[in-house]
Write an enzyme that holds these catalytic residues in place. Structure first.
Site, PDB file in Angstrom:
ATOM      1  N   LYS A   1       5.907   2.944   2.875  1.00 20.68           N
ATOM      2  CA  LYS A   1       5.869   1.921   3.913  1.00 20.68           C
ATOM      3  C   LYS A   1       7.250   1.728   4.534  1.00 20.68           C
ATOM      4  O   LYS A   1       7.404   1.760   5.759  1.00 20.68           O
ATOM      5  CB  LYS A   1       5.362   0.592   3.345  1.00 20.68           C
ATOM      6  CG  LYS A   1       5.224  -0.503   4.398  1.00 20.68           C
ATOM      7  CD  LYS A   1       4.799  -1.828   3.797  1.00 20.68           C
ATOM      8  CE  LYS A   1       5.993  -2.550   3.205  1.00 20.68           C
ATOM      9  NZ  LYS A   1       5.676  -3.950   2.832  1.00 20.68           N
TER      10      LYS A   1
ATOM     11  N   ASP B   1       1.095  -1.731   5.889  1.00 23.49           N
ATOM     12  CA  ASP B   1       1.277  -2.964   5.127  1.00 23.49           C
ATOM     13  C   ASP B   1      -0.082  -3.634   4.945  1.00 23.49           C
ATOM     14  O   ASP B   1      -1.125  -3.065   5.286  1.00 23.49           O
ATOM     15  CB  ASP B   1       2.274  -3.891   5.824  1.00 23.49           C
ATOM     16  CG  ASP B   1       1.720  -4.470   7.120  1.00 23.49           C
ATOM     17  OD1 ASP B   1       0.684  -3.962   7.617  1.00 23.49           O
ATOM     18  OD2 ASP B   1       2.310  -5.430   7.635  1.00 23.49           O
TER      19      ASP B   1
END
Length: 222
Positions: free
Chosen positions: A121, A139
């Site tokens: 991420k 996310d």
């Protein structure tokens, strides 16, 4: 509507609804975005911004992070939660960036994933926002909305969601697309009680509650 067609439609609708797509985290240098994103784990972007405004003054360079006693870094980030682990990662990452990368944040996934505490991420965010490369930041908002929009089904694994979106999105749009999903997830498509009646994606969202498309009639008083 096929998934790829829906992805294109969602991309255009989000561009209209959220024309200014950018990361909410505040930073000046590339490593500051890296560190801020690490601090954002289980913490809000708003809280991280409050912390880093002082933190990046207290430690204005990578060298200052690398040489600081771990307790001093911990003291600066206590309100972000998990501060023992995060402080250790910031110091170790600063040392590695200086010793192995000449003080520059790497521009490729493999090297980014070598840095302490950095997962896909954060790596994708760096590649998209710092280097302008195609990136998919999965996310919690991205994962939730990808399921509701029918891009994946009952899927919570970030890597699997990332893989699915890469197959559907225009690479040039993917980074901004994810920023817009975050904004939409915070403002409208919330985890609980999503505001479907105010959704700019209602016309293409397979989860839109058609039985609630019109305001419910009030029951007559007895």
């Amino acid at each position: 509507m096929r998934k790829k067609e829906r992805a294109q439609a969602v991309t255009e609708l989000l561009k209209l609804g959220y024309p200014d797509a950018k990361c909410a985290l505040e930073y000046t240098h590339d490593y500051e975005l890296l560190f801020a994103t690490r601090l954002s784990a289980q913490c809000t972007d708003a809280r991280v911004n409050l912390v880093t405004r002082d933190l990046f003054v207290r430690f204005p360079t990578l060298e200052s992070f690398a040489s600081a006693p771990i307790e001093e870094i911990e003291d600066g980030i206590k309100t972000c939660g998990l501060f023992h682990t995060k402080a250790r990662d910031l110091k170790a990452a600063a040392i590695m960036l200086l010793e192995e990368y000449g003080g520059r944040v790497p521009d490729n996934m493999d090297d980014l994933l070598r840095l302490p505490g950095i997962g896909r991420k954060t790596a994708n965010l760096i590649l998209g926002d710092i280097y302008g490369q195609p990136a998919v930041v999965t996310d919690t908002h991205c994962i939730r909305l990808s399921n509701r929009l029918g891009f994946v089904k009952d899927e919570k694994d970030p890597v699997k969601v990332e893989t699915a979106l890469r197959a559907l999105l225009d690479p040039a749009e993917s980074s901004d697309f994810c920023h817009r999903l975050v904004l939409h997830g915070r403002e409208v498509c919330t985890a609980r009680s999503p505001k479907c009646q105010n959704c700019c994606l209602a016309t293409v969202c397979p989860s839109f509650p058609m039985d609630n498309a019109k305001p419910a009639k009030r029951k007559p008083k007895k």
